[in-house]
Design an enzyme around this catalytic site. Structure first.
Site, PDB file in Angstrom:
ATOM      1  N   GLN A 151       0.558  -1.821  -0.158  1.00  0.00           N
ATOM      2  CA  GLN A 151       0.625  -0.607   0.165  1.00  0.00           C
ATOM      3  C   GLN A 151       0.704   1.158  -0.022  1.00  0.00           C
ATOM      4  OE1 GLN A 151      -2.834  -0.931   3.306  1.00  0.00           O
ATOM      5  NE2 GLN A 151      -3.747  -1.900   2.446  1.00  0.00           N
ATOM      6  N   ASP A 296      -3.354 -11.531   1.965  1.00  0.00           N
ATOM      7  CA  ASP A 296      -4.990 -11.408   3.080  1.00  0.00           C
ATOM      8  C   ASP A 296      -5.800 -12.452   2.957  1.00  0.00           C
ATOM      9  OD1 ASP A 296      -4.729  -8.835   3.449  1.00  0.00           O
ATOM     10  OD2 ASP A 296      -5.832  -8.546   2.069  1.00  0.00           O
ATOM     11  N   LYS A 323      -0.752  -5.550   9.620  1.00  0.00           N
ATOM     12  CA  LYS A 323      -2.249  -5.357   9.808  1.00  0.00           C
ATOM     13  C   LYS A 323      -3.560  -4.591  10.454  1.00  0.00           C
ATOM     14  CE  LYS A 323      -1.864  -6.846   5.108  1.00  0.00           C
ATOM     15  NZ  LYS A 323      -2.011  -6.475   3.895  1.00  0.00           N
ATOM     16  N   LYS A 401     -15.988  -3.907   7.207  1.00  0.00           N
ATOM     17  CA  LYS A 401     -14.829  -2.803   6.703  1.00  0.00           C
ATOM     18  C   LYS A 401     -14.871  -3.322   5.148  1.00  0.00           C
ATOM     19  CE  LYS A 401      -9.784  -2.741   6.960  1.00  0.00           C
ATOM     20  NZ  LYS A 401     -10.031  -1.163   6.633  1.00  0.00           N
TER      21      LYS A 401
END
Length: 442
Positions: A151, A296, A323, A401
């Site tokens: 990210q 993930d 995370k 989320k």
């Protein structure tokens, strides 16, 4: 504390409208807002991570914001930090208490190298941040360790077409989560950017501006993993689930999970925009897998293997420590309640030898699973009910989320959720109709 009791059905058969990919939605929002002209995004995610980005963008258009509260949305924090660095004005960006504990110094230092003006408001290296935008940021060359969160890398790439000198990004050492970087580059090129790898460690983005584009978001392969888990653990041999909106040729690296699930007894048939999952009963005796390119999905596979009684050794899990929670410790703690003692090594590996502790986590004992404000803990543990009859998930609302309709979809496939009280909202079957124009923020 809110709890969700999940009671398993006697068989699994059904169809599911998966949520749109939040990873793709967030990238499309960022790119569209940096494009000189309005773009239209169709099938946009309505998960928390995407909504917080859309909300601050809308407030900016109304000249009505000074502080951006990103909540627990990690992707939104990283992307928004980079975006604000090239947008005119001064804003403070903050988040939840957990977000304030998640390091962002690597991204901040890289942005400063490129000419950004970013200050720490509280603790050095962590949010909140005060950012004064530099619309004509210089750009140039930056070097990062390849094993940092993808990210951070994607955040820098997304703003690169607006930098005067573009961006040359040199990654050192092992590059983790490469598929997420490739997703970012592919989407940038769809919107007209000139960006790509020049060798295995270097990415170059030319100072060529984005062009407006009409873009449709595909469904979420990360969300699909929980339905693969459901089929793998289903009690009936003819278990089948049809997932809508997925493609064999996907921008998402998590689509590789389908091949790994083949080794856990779940086959995949592609039918246009649908994927059909079937139980095939052909499981390997042990699963060894490197998750560096799809971290993930680690929780899904860890829980699935334990429930199947399958020993495993998983590597490439280094990003799990930073995370929504420390996912390695969370998995160890919650699976211990069920009798599974996992070993971790080097902050990047998880191992289970296939031996369940006698008398621990008996099926007659109804355990409560803590979720640690982590959506993936809730969704990975709910299918455990298929092996234990039922399971209780604490703070089940965390699924908003990334997959707001997860509990509705479980119920639709036959799970009994006696405490489930859904709020009136858009049904998941209508998600594909949601679209809006992304305003140019430049």
């Amino acid at each position: 504390m809110e709890q969700m009791k999940v009671i398993a059905p006697k068989e699994i058969k059904g169809e599911v409208n998966l949520p749109p990919s939040k990873s793709i939605s967030n990238r499309a929002l960022a790119i569209g807002s940096l494009t000189e002209g309005d773009s239209t995004l169709a099938n946009v995610s309505i998960c928390d991570d995407t909504k917080v980005m859309a909300m601050w963008m809308a407030k900016r258009m109304q000249k009505n914001f000074e502080t951006i509260d990103i909540g627990a949305a990690g992707t939104a924090m990283r992307f928004s930090t980079a975006m604000l660095a090239v947008l005119e004005g001064t804003q403070t960006i903050t988040g939840s208490e957990r977000m304030k504990q998640r390091p962002i110094g690597i991204l901040v230092e890289a942005l400063r190298t490129l000419g950004a003006q970013v200050e720490y408001v509280e603790k050095e290296g962590f949010p909140p941040l005060r950012i004064t935008g530099v619309p004509q940021m210089e750009g140039g060359e930056v070097e990062l360790a390849g094993n940092v969160s993808s990210q951070f890398i994607s955040a820098l790439l997304l703003i690169a077409p607006r930098l005067k000198k573009g961006l040359t990004l040199k990654l050192t050492g092992e590059v983790v989560s490469r598929p997420y970087i490739d997703m970012t580059l592919s989407m940038m090129r769809i919107f007209g950017a000139k960006a790509g790898w020049t060798d295995a460690q270097t990415i170059v983005v030319e100072p060529v501006r984005y062009q407006p584009c009409d873009f449709r978001v595909e469904s979420d392969w990360s969300a699909a993993s929980y339905w693969y888990e459901v089929v793998a653990l289903a009690p009936n041999e003819d278990a089948e689930v049809v997932l809508h909106g997925l493609f064999a040729e996907s921008l998402q690296g998590d689509s590789r999970g389908a091949k790994v699930f083949e080794r856990l007894g779940v086959s995949t048939e592609y039918r246009g925009e649908d994927v059909v999952l079937r139980k095939n009963g052909q499981c390997v005796e042990r699963l060894d897998e490197d998750f560096v390119d799809m971290p993930d999905l680690a929780q899904t596979f860890v829980v699935t293997c334990c429930m199947l009684g399958m020993p495993f050794h998983f590597t490439g899990l280094q990003s799990l420590k930073i995370k929504e929670t420390d996912r390695i410790e969370a998995l160890k703690r919650e699976l211990a309640k069920l009798g599974f003692r996992l070993e971790d090594r080097n902050d990047s590996e998880l191992i289970w030898d296939g031996v369940k502790e006698q008398g621990a986590g008996g099926e007659e004992q109804e355990e409560c699973i803590d979720t640690y404000e982590d959506h993936r803990m809730a969704m990975a543990f709910a299918p455990v009910a298929l092996k234990r009859g039922s399971i209780i998930i604490n703070n089940p609302q965390v699924v908003s989320k990334s997959y707001p309709f997860y509990w509705k979809d479980l119920k639709a496939v036959g799970f009994d959720l006696p405490t489930f009280n859904p709020q009136p909202s858009t049904p998941s079957s209508q998600l594909s109709t949601i679209s809006f124009e992304i305003p140019c923020l430049i």
